[in-house]
Design a protein around this motif. Structure first.
Motif, PDB file in Angstrom:
ATOM      1  N   LYS A   1      -2.476  10.345  -1.107  1.00 40.15           N
ATOM      2  CA  LYS A   1      -1.811  11.621  -0.832  1.00 40.15           C
ATOM      3  C   LYS A   1      -0.948  11.525   0.428  1.00 40.15           C
ATOM      4  CE  LYS A   1      -2.813  16.490  -0.084  1.00 40.15           C
ATOM      5  NZ  LYS A   1      -3.844  17.522   0.009  1.00 40.15           N
ATOM      6  N   ASN A   2      -1.390  10.705   1.375  1.00 34.55           N
ATOM      7  CA  ASN A   2      -0.644  10.496   2.617  1.00 34.55           C
ATOM      8  C   ASN A   2       0.345   9.337   2.514  1.00 34.55           C
ATOM      9  OD1 ASN A   2      -1.663  12.253   5.070  1.00 34.55           O
ATOM     10  ND2 ASN A   2      -3.402  11.911   3.708  1.00 34.55           N
ATOM     11  N   HIS A   3       0.544   8.826   1.293  1.00 34.71           N
ATOM     12  CA  HIS A   3       1.514   7.759   1.014  1.00 34.71           C
ATOM     13  C   HIS A   3       1.271   6.519   1.881  1.00 34.71           C
ATOM     14  CE1 HIS A   3       3.589  10.770  -1.356  1.00 34.71           C
ATOM     15  NE2 HIS A   3       3.577  11.564  -0.295  1.00 34.71           N
ATOM     16  N   LEU A   4       0.001   6.124   1.980  1.00 34.32           N
ATOM     17  CA  LEU A   4      -0.355   4.933   2.743  1.00 34.32           C
ATOM     18  C   LEU A   4      -0.915   3.872   1.811  1.00 34.32           C
ATOM     19  CD1 LEU A   4      -2.297   6.639   5.681  1.00 34.32           C
ATOM     20  CD2 LEU A   4      -0.044   5.561   5.828  1.00 34.32           C
ATOM     21  N   THR A   5      -0.590   2.623   2.075  1.00 31.42           N
ATOM     22  CA  THR A   5      -1.230   1.523   1.371  1.00 31.42           C
ATOM     23  C   THR A   5      -2.576   1.264   2.044  1.00 31.42           C
ATOM     24  OG1 THR A   5      -0.312  -0.188   2.802  1.00 31.42           O
ATOM     25  CG2 THR A   5       1.009   0.449   0.851  1.00 31.42           C
ATOM     26  N   GLN A   6      -3.413   0.475   1.398  1.00 28.94           N
ATOM     27  CA  GLN A   6      -4.683   0.114   2.026  1.00 28.94           C
ATOM     28  C   GLN A   6      -4.438  -0.620   3.335  1.00 28.94           C
ATOM     29  OE1 GLN A   6      -6.533  -2.077  -1.204  1.00 28.94           O
ATOM     30  NE2 GLN A   6      -7.780  -0.297  -1.770  1.00 28.94           N
TER      31      GLN A   6
ATOM     32  N   LEU B   1      -3.293   1.846   6.152  1.00 26.94           N
ATOM     33  CA  LEU B   1      -4.406   2.633   6.674  1.00 26.94           C
ATOM     34  C   LEU B   1      -5.313   1.760   7.537  1.00 26.94           C
ATOM     35  CD1 LEU B   1      -6.077   5.197   6.934  1.00 26.94           C
ATOM     36  CD2 LEU B   1      -7.160   4.630   4.744  1.00 26.94           C
ATOM     37  N   GLY B   2      -5.621   0.579   7.062  1.00 30.56           N
ATOM     38  CA  GLY B   2      -6.475  -0.331   7.826  1.00 30.56           C
ATOM     39  C   GLY B   2      -5.893  -0.691   9.177  1.00 30.56           C
ATOM     40  N   ILE B   3      -4.605  -0.957   9.232  1.00 31.96           N
ATOM     41  CA  ILE B   3      -3.936  -1.288  10.495  1.00 31.96           C
ATOM     42  C   ILE B   3      -3.942  -0.069  11.419  1.00 31.96           C
ATOM     43  CG2 ILE B   3      -1.696  -1.850  11.523  1.00 31.96           C
ATOM     44  CD1 ILE B   3      -1.250  -3.706   9.058  1.00 31.96           C
ATOM     45  N   ALA B   4      -3.682   1.117  10.861  1.00 33.46           N
ATOM     46  CA  ALA B   4      -3.684   2.349  11.665  1.00 33.46           C
ATOM     47  C   ALA B   4      -5.066   2.607  12.279  1.00 33.46           C
ATOM     48  CB  ALA B   4      -3.255   3.532  10.807  1.00 33.46           C
TER      49      ALA B   4
ATOM     50  N   ALA C   1      -7.069  -5.982   7.023  1.00 34.44           N
ATOM     51  CA  ALA C   1      -7.036  -4.517   6.983  1.00 34.44           C
ATOM     52  C   ALA C   1      -7.178  -3.969   5.569  1.00 34.44           C
ATOM     53  CB  ALA C   1      -5.743  -4.007   7.619  1.00 34.44           C
ATOM     54  N   ASP C   2      -6.447  -4.533   4.616  1.00 33.00           N
ATOM     55  CA  ASP C   2      -6.511  -4.034   3.238  1.00 33.00           C
ATOM     56  C   ASP C   2      -7.855  -4.329   2.585  1.00 33.00           C
ATOM     57  OD1 ASP C   2      -5.823  -6.738   3.315  1.00 33.00           O
ATOM     58  OD2 ASP C   2      -4.644  -6.651   1.473  1.00 33.00           O
ATOM     59  N   VAL C   3      -8.463  -5.448   2.930  1.00 33.40           N
ATOM     60  CA  VAL C   3      -9.764  -5.808   2.364  1.00 33.40           C
ATOM     61  C   VAL C   3     -10.828  -4.800   2.811  1.00 33.40           C
ATOM     62  CG1 VAL C   3     -11.587  -7.562   2.333  1.00 33.40           C
ATOM     63  CG2 VAL C   3      -9.186  -8.255   2.230  1.00 33.40           C
ATOM     64  N   ARG C   4     -10.802  -4.424   4.091  1.00 27.60           N
ATOM     65  CA  ARG C   4     -11.789  -3.457   4.600  1.00 27.60           C
ATOM     66  C   ARG C   4     -11.650  -2.111   3.899  1.00 27.60           C
ATOM     67  NH1 ARG C   4     -14.025  -4.466   9.783  1.00 27.60           N
ATOM     68  NH2 ARG C   4     -15.099  -2.479   9.512  1.00 27.60           N
ATOM     69  N   ILE C   5     -10.414  -1.639   3.739  1.00 26.06           N
ATOM     70  CA  ILE C   5     -10.202  -0.347   3.081  1.00 26.06           C
ATOM     71  C   ILE C   5     -10.615  -0.447   1.604  1.00 26.06           C
ATOM     72  CG2 ILE C   5      -8.518   1.425   2.453  1.00 26.06           C
ATOM     73  CD1 ILE C   5      -9.266   1.235   5.499  1.00 26.06           C
ATOM     74  N   ALA C   6     -10.304  -1.549   0.972  1.00 25.15           N
ATOM     75  CA  ALA C   6     -10.710  -1.748  -0.431  1.00 25.15           C
ATOM     76  C   ALA C   6     -12.231  -1.693  -0.557  1.00 25.15           C
ATOM     77  CB  ALA C   6     -10.176  -3.078  -0.961  1.00 25.15           C
ATOM     78  N   GLN C   7     -12.949  -2.265   0.392  1.00 23.35           N
ATOM     79  CA  GLN C   7     -14.411  -2.220   0.368  1.00 23.35           C
ATOM     80  C   GLN C   7     -14.921  -0.790   0.500  1.00 23.35           C
ATOM     81  OE1 GLN C   7     -15.151  -4.938   3.603  1.00 23.35           O
ATOM     82  NE2 GLN C   7     -15.548  -6.649   2.206  1.00 23.35           N
ATOM     83  N   TYR C   8     -14.303  -0.010   1.372  1.00 18.73           N
ATOM     84  CA  TYR C   8     -14.697   1.395   1.522  1.00 18.73           C
ATOM     85  C   TYR C   8     -14.403   2.172   0.241  1.00 18.73           C
ATOM     86  CZ  TYR C   8     -14.963   0.498   6.578  1.00 18.73           C
ATOM     87  OH  TYR C   8     -15.273   0.018   7.820  1.00 18.73           O
ATOM     88  N   GLU C   9     -13.236   1.936  -0.335  1.00 17.75           N
ATOM     89  CA  GLU C   9     -12.846   2.661  -1.547  1.00 17.75           C
ATOM     90  C   GLU C   9     -13.720   2.278  -2.746  1.00 17.75           C
ATOM     91  OE1 GLU C   9      -8.615   2.346  -2.197  1.00 17.75           O
ATOM     92  OE2 GLU C   9      -8.173   3.524  -0.400  1.00 17.75           O
ATOM     93  N   ALA C  10     -14.254   1.086  -2.744  1.00 16.84           N
ATOM     94  CA  ALA C  10     -15.143   0.638  -3.826  1.00 16.84           C
ATOM     95  C   ALA C  10     -16.594   1.036  -3.550  1.00 16.84           C
ATOM     96  CB  ALA C  10     -15.037  -0.875  -3.991  1.00 16.84           C
ATOM     97  N   ASP C  11     -16.815   1.722  -2.439  1.00 19.37           N
ATOM     98  CA  ASP C  11     -18.168   2.113  -2.012  1.00 19.37           C
ATOM     99  C   ASP C  11     -19.078   0.902  -1.819  1.00 19.37           C
ATOM    100  OD1 ASP C  11     -17.975   5.042  -1.842  1.00 19.37           O
ATOM    101  OD2 ASP C  11     -17.579   4.905  -3.988  1.00 19.37           O
TER     102      ASP C  11
END
Length: 91
Positions: free
Chosen positions: A14-19, A22-25, A33-43
């Motif tokens: 919704k905030n137009h961010l890639t994984q 968001l991870g870098i932010a 950064a993307d791997v960490r966000i992917a892990q959170y999104e996959a629970d």
């Protein structure tokens, strides 16, 4: 119940961010950064409180939006309604 990962993914998109963005932010190293966000999104992983606070700030929502359970199935509503009625005096 709507999982943390599903809520995070929805708010990120919704905030137009890639994984990665968001991870870098949040402050994760660029190469993971993307791997960490992917892990959170996959629970597969739960963020610490300080990470949750950063996520909420970046996504412009209160922390409760990310952490408070959200019902999504009729049986969950029935159970919640039952317990709200049973425990009304205590709530």
């Amino acid at each position: 119940m709507i999982t943390f990962g599903r809520k995070l993914k929805h708010l990120r998109q919704k905030n137009h961010l890639t994984q990665k963005e968001l991870g870098i932010a949040i402050g994760f190293p660029e190469d993971s950064a993307d791997v960490r966000i992917a892990q959170y999104e996959a629970d597969a992983r739960k963020p610490r409180d300080e990470i949750l606070a950063k996520m909420a700030k970046i996504l412009c929502v209160p922390i409760d939006v990310l952490t408070v359970p959200i019902l999504s199935e009729p049986r969950e509503y029935e159970a919640a309604s039952f317990w709200m009625h049973e425990l009304a005096a205590e709530l």
